[in-house]
Design an enzyme around this catalytic site. Structure first.
Site, PDB file in Angstrom:
ATOM      1  N   HIS A  48      74.188  -5.284 -31.377  1.00 53.42           N
ATOM      2  CA  HIS A  48      73.405  -4.321 -31.502  1.00 53.42           C
ATOM      3  C   HIS A  48      74.125  -3.009 -32.635  1.00 53.42           C
ATOM      4  CE1 HIS A  48      70.937  -0.725 -30.445  1.00 53.42           C
ATOM      5  NE2 HIS A  48      70.263  -1.104 -30.553  1.00 53.42           N
ATOM      6  N   PHE A  49      74.972  -2.521 -32.861  1.00 52.90           N
ATOM      7  CA  PHE A  49      74.298  -2.986 -34.608  1.00 52.90           C
ATOM      8  C   PHE A  49      75.824  -3.619 -35.238  1.00 52.90           C
ATOM      9  CE2 PHE A  49      70.823   0.066 -33.602  1.00 52.90           C
ATOM     10  CZ  PHE A  49      70.003  -0.173 -34.276  1.00 52.90           C
TER      11      PHE A  49
END
Length: 145
Positions: A48-49
């Site tokens: 993420h991410f």
């Protein structure tokens, strides 16, 4: 005021889910302030991410809830080891800006209401004095199983 060893006495969470590194201030009747040092080594950044790591909003809310549980545990004297505080609701949640590796998240939780084992808290998360998230947190004290 409380280091991580002392924090672990107040909440049941353990690695990798302890989201509070230090408690810097406690007013037992009104509020508590905690710190989360956000590091690139956090396991949640792996997905993420990729190439743009951002701390998930739900984890910011969880960090606020953990600080709230420490506040509630402290406010009742921290006496009963057979009880824990569980999150029962989040209201009026707002996210204002991203939290990234290297940030120091300041987690301030204020008691709005307490009735028996039920708590209503206001959580405000900030980085360098800038609001990143806020939420009304509901919690309840329950028996450990």
């Amino acid at each position: 005021m409380l280091n991580v060893k002392e924090i672990l006495k107040h909440i049941p969470h353990r690695y990798p889910f302890v989201l509070v590194d230090r408690i810097t201030e406690i007013d037992p009747e009104r509020k508590i302030v905690g710190i989360k040092n956000v590091s690139m080594n956090e396991n949640f950044f792996q997905g993420h991410f990729p190439n743009h790591p951002v701390m998930q909003g739900v984890l910011i809310c969880e960090a606020l809830a953990q600080v709230g549980a420490i506040f509630a545990h402290n406010a009742r004297g921290g006496r009963d080891e057979d009880k824990i505080f569980v999150l029962t609701g989040l209201d009026k949640v707002k996210f204002k800006r991203p939290v990234e590796p290297g940030d120091q998240l300041r987690l301030e939780v204020t008691c709005l209401k307490r009735r028996g084992s039920f708590w209503k808290l206001l959580g405000v998360a900030s980085v360098e004095g800038k609001l990143v998230a806020q939420a009304e947190i509901s919690a309840m004290e329950i028996e450990k199983e």
